[in-house]
Motif scaffolding. Structure first.
Motif, PDB file in Angstrom:
ATOM      1  N   ASN A   1      10.246  -8.067  -7.453  1.00 58.10           N
ATOM      2  CA  ASN A   1       9.676  -9.412  -7.323  1.00 58.10           C
ATOM      3  C   ASN A   1       8.580  -9.450  -6.267  1.00 58.10           C
ATOM      4  O   ASN A   1       7.529 -10.081  -6.454  1.00 58.10           O
ATOM      5  CB  ASN A   1      10.779 -10.415  -6.974  1.00 58.10           C
ATOM      6  CG  ASN A   1      11.769 -10.603  -8.102  1.00 58.10           C
ATOM      7  OD1 ASN A   1      11.468 -10.293  -9.266  1.00 58.10           O
ATOM      8  ND2 ASN A   1      12.965 -11.099  -7.789  1.00 58.10           N
ATOM      9  N   PHE A   2       8.832  -8.792  -5.135  1.00 54.99           N
ATOM     10  CA  PHE A   2       7.843  -8.714  -4.047  1.00 54.99           C
ATOM     11  C   PHE A   2       6.567  -8.030  -4.535  1.00 54.99           C
ATOM     12  O   PHE A   2       5.448  -8.524  -4.320  1.00 54.99           O
ATOM     13  CB  PHE A   2       8.453  -7.955  -2.867  1.00 54.99           C
ATOM     14  CG  PHE A   2       7.485  -7.544  -1.807  1.00 54.99           C
ATOM     15  CD1 PHE A   2       7.129  -8.424  -0.791  1.00 54.99           C
ATOM     16  CD2 PHE A   2       6.930  -6.266  -1.806  1.00 54.99           C
ATOM     17  CE1 PHE A   2       6.226  -8.038   0.206  1.00 54.99           C
ATOM     18  CE2 PHE A   2       6.036  -5.874  -0.818  1.00 54.99           C
ATOM     19  CZ  PHE A   2       5.688  -6.769   0.184  1.00 54.99           C
ATOM     20  N   PHE A   3       6.726  -6.894  -5.195  1.00 62.84           N
ATOM     21  CA  PHE A   3       5.576  -6.104  -5.651  1.00 62.84           C
ATOM     22  C   PHE A   3       4.756  -6.888  -6.680  1.00 62.84           C
ATOM     23  O   PHE A   3       3.521  -6.910  -6.618  1.00 62.84           O
ATOM     24  CB  PHE A   3       6.072  -4.790  -6.254  1.00 62.84           C
ATOM     25  CG  PHE A   3       4.996  -3.775  -6.490  1.00 62.84           C
ATOM     26  CD1 PHE A   3       4.612  -2.899  -5.487  1.00 62.84           C
ATOM     27  CD2 PHE A   3       4.361  -3.693  -7.727  1.00 62.84           C
ATOM     28  CE1 PHE A   3       3.616  -1.952  -5.704  1.00 62.84           C
ATOM     29  CE2 PHE A   3       3.367  -2.760  -7.961  1.00 62.84           C
ATOM     30  CZ  PHE A   3       2.989  -1.886  -6.943  1.00 62.84           C
ATOM     31  N   LYS A   4       5.440  -7.529  -7.614  1.00 59.77           N
ATOM     32  CA  LYS A   4       4.728  -8.283  -8.653  1.00 59.77           C
ATOM     33  C   LYS A   4       4.001  -9.486  -8.068  1.00 59.77           C
ATOM     34  O   LYS A   4       2.884  -9.820  -8.488  1.00 59.77           O
ATOM     35  CB  LYS A   4       5.702  -8.736  -9.739  1.00 59.77           C
ATOM     36  CG  LYS A   4       4.996  -9.359 -10.943  1.00 59.77           C
ATOM     37  CD  LYS A   4       5.940  -9.550 -12.115  1.00 59.77           C
ATOM     38  CE  LYS A   4       5.168 -10.065 -13.333  1.00 59.77           C
ATOM     39  NZ  LYS A   4       6.022 -10.217 -14.526  1.00 59.77           N
TER      40      LYS A   4
ATOM     41  N   SER B   1       0.826  -1.210   0.000  1.00 55.84           N
ATOM     42  CA  SER B   1       0.000   0.000   0.000  1.00 55.84           C
ATOM     43  C   SER B   1       0.860   1.260   0.000  1.00 55.84           C
ATOM     44  O   SER B   1       0.593   2.221  -0.733  1.00 55.84           O
ATOM     45  CB  SER B   1      -0.925  -0.014   1.224  1.00 55.84           C
ATOM     46  OG  SER B   1      -1.639   1.202   1.336  1.00 55.84           O
ATOM     47  N   GLU B   2       1.921   1.239   0.803  1.00 63.06           N
ATOM     48  CA  GLU B   2       2.821   2.398   0.854  1.00 63.06           C
ATOM     49  C   GLU B   2       3.593   2.518  -0.453  1.00 63.06           C
ATOM     50  O   GLU B   2       3.813   3.641  -0.945  1.00 63.06           O
ATOM     51  CB  GLU B   2       3.789   2.251   2.026  1.00 63.06           C
ATOM     52  CG  GLU B   2       4.649   3.482   2.291  1.00 63.06           C
ATOM     53  CD  GLU B   2       3.852   4.650   2.851  1.00 63.06           C
ATOM     54  OE1 GLU B   2       4.418   5.763   2.947  1.00 63.06           O
ATOM     55  OE2 GLU B   2       2.653   4.459   3.190  1.00 63.06           O
ATOM     56  N   ALA B   3       3.993   1.390  -1.014  1.00 63.90           N
ATOM     57  CA  ALA B   3       4.715   1.414  -2.294  1.00 63.90           C
ATOM     58  C   ALA B   3       3.859   2.054  -3.375  1.00 63.90           C
ATOM     59  O   ALA B   3       4.344   2.883  -4.165  1.00 63.90           O
ATOM     60  CB  ALA B   3       5.109  -0.006  -2.692  1.00 63.90           C
ATOM     61  N   LYS B   4       2.589   1.699  -3.437  1.00 65.59           N
ATOM     62  CA  LYS B   4       1.687   2.290  -4.430  1.00 65.59           C
ATOM     63  C   LYS B   4       1.579   3.797  -4.243  1.00 65.59           C
ATOM     64  O   LYS B   4       1.601   4.562  -5.215  1.00 65.59           O
ATOM     65  CB  LYS B   4       0.302   1.651  -4.334  1.00 65.59           C
ATOM     66  CG  LYS B   4       0.242   0.216  -4.828  1.00 65.59           C
ATOM     67  CD  LYS B   4      -1.159  -0.344  -4.662  1.00 65.59           C
ATOM     68  CE  LYS B   4      -1.263  -1.774  -5.189  1.00 65.59           C
ATOM     69  NZ  LYS B   4      -2.629  -2.333  -4.997  1.00 65.59           N
ATOM     70  N   ALA B   5       1.464   4.232  -2.987  1.00 68.20           N
ATOM     71  CA  ALA B   5       1.367   5.663  -2.711  1.00 68.20           C
ATOM     72  C   ALA B   5       2.631   6.395  -3.150  1.00 68.20           C
ATOM     73  O   ALA B   5       2.565   7.487  -3.738  1.00 68.20           O
ATOM     74  CB  ALA B   5       1.101   5.889  -1.223  1.00 68.20           C
ATOM     75  N   LEU B   6       3.781   5.810  -2.888  1.00 65.04           N
ATOM     76  CA  LEU B   6       5.043   6.439  -3.268  1.00 65.04           C
ATOM     77  C   LEU B   6       5.209   6.461  -4.792  1.00 65.04           C
ATOM     78  O   LEU B   6       5.710   7.445  -5.355  1.00 65.04           O
ATOM     79  CB  LEU B   6       6.218   5.703  -2.617  1.00 65.04           C
ATOM     80  CG  LEU B   6       6.300   5.790  -1.091  1.00 65.04           C
ATOM     81  CD1 LEU B   6       7.396   4.884  -0.552  1.00 65.04           C
ATOM     82  CD2 LEU B   6       6.542   7.230  -0.629  1.00 65.04           C
TER      83      LEU B   6
END
Length: 292
Positions: free
Chosen positions: A274-277, A244-249
């Motif tokens: 890899n984690f995000f995908k 969720s934080e990655a998407k916001a950034l």
């Protein structure tokens, strides 16, 4: 009695950002003991009134005067029960205190660590003495004395040492539902890691073991409690919050993907990709392009 040193929340927040320290007097019915939520600062409160303080997985019902030590790494909340609530609060960053070369004892102090005793009952004589120290800190904070930071650090140390000499309160109650309370504490501690505000301060707590260590419980106990209460594993909660934080950034900053990966605690961008995908079905670059 009116006191010219009483300050608004926004005012002391701004001062904290500038110098890592603030001390102020609480007004009658003050909200400051329980609405202050920055995750970077230690807190010492001297308060008179009736309240319930939830600290980690324990609760303490306080009536009269108590001295409270808050650690930014340990979630706590404050319920004020009385109509009048007065006293003083001192907030300071670890960086501010470290300048005294004596801060090594902070994290290890029984006053600040999660398994310690952060709440002490104070009698009238002790209250008057501590009131004097807090007032002296306020005076120094408002002064032009060139070495006032050193003097304030000495006052903080004096409060800590006075507290260490007192008999700690033993009137803690375990939460009626230990699993529920521990899960609540875990979720609050998880949320305290966010938002990620700079690229040079990566997440410190990234795994279930990290959170278990911070909460001074066995990781298996934490996992069982979180799964029982929420139906999700500890790792799932952590991963979902990081995504969720990655998407916001990705959507709201111009940081490059490598910087975002580092800020979220990944050693290499490839690990982050890899984690995000795995969790979203797409890679960070594709998501960012979709949002443009």
């Amino acid at each position: 009695m009116q006191n010219k040193n009483v300050r608004s929340v926004s005012e002391f927040n701004n001062e904290l950002k500038l110098k890592g320290f603030n001390v102020f007097q609480l007004e009658t019915d003050s909200q400051a003991t329980r609405i202050y939520s920055r995750k970077d600062f230690y807190k010492i409160c001297l308060t008179t009134g009736k309240s319930i303080i939830h600290y980690a997985d324990r609760s303490f019902e306080a009536e009269g005067t108590v001295l409270f030590f808050g650690n930014p790494h340990v979630p706590y909340s404050w319920e004020t029960l009385s109509t009048t609530y007065v006293g003083y609060t001192c907030l300071f960053s670890e960086e501010f205190f470290k300048a005294s070369d004596r801060s090594e004892s902070l994290q290890n102090s029984p006053l600040f660590k999660i398994g310690g005793t952060p709440i002490l009952k104070i009698n009238e004589q002790q209250r008057e003495f501590l009131n004097t120290i807090f007032r002296k800190m306020i005076d120094e904070q408002n002064s032009d004395y060139i070495y006032k930071d050193d003097l304030i650090r000495n006052y903080i140390n004096l409060i800590i040492h006075e507290a260490l000499k007192l008999r700690p309160s033993q009137h803690y109650d375990q939460h009626k539902n230990a699993a529920s309370r521990l899960t609540s504490v875990f979720l609050e501690l998880l949320e305290r890691q966010f938002p990620v505000e700079t690229t040079d301060r990566p997440l410190q707590l990234k795994t279930a073991q990290d959170y278990a260590n911070s909460l001074a419980v066995h990781v298996n106990y934490l996992n069982r409690a979180v799964k029982e209460v929420t139906g999700k594993s500890t790792t799932t909660h952590i991963s979902e919050r990081i995504v969720s934080e990655a998407k916001a950034l990705l959507q709201h900053t111009d940081w490059n993907i490598a910087d975002i990966a580092y800020a979220l605690g990944f050693e290499y961008p490839t690990y982050f990709n890899n984690f995000f995908k795995r969790l979203t079905g797409t890679n960070p670059k594709s998501l960012r392009l979709q949002e443009v």
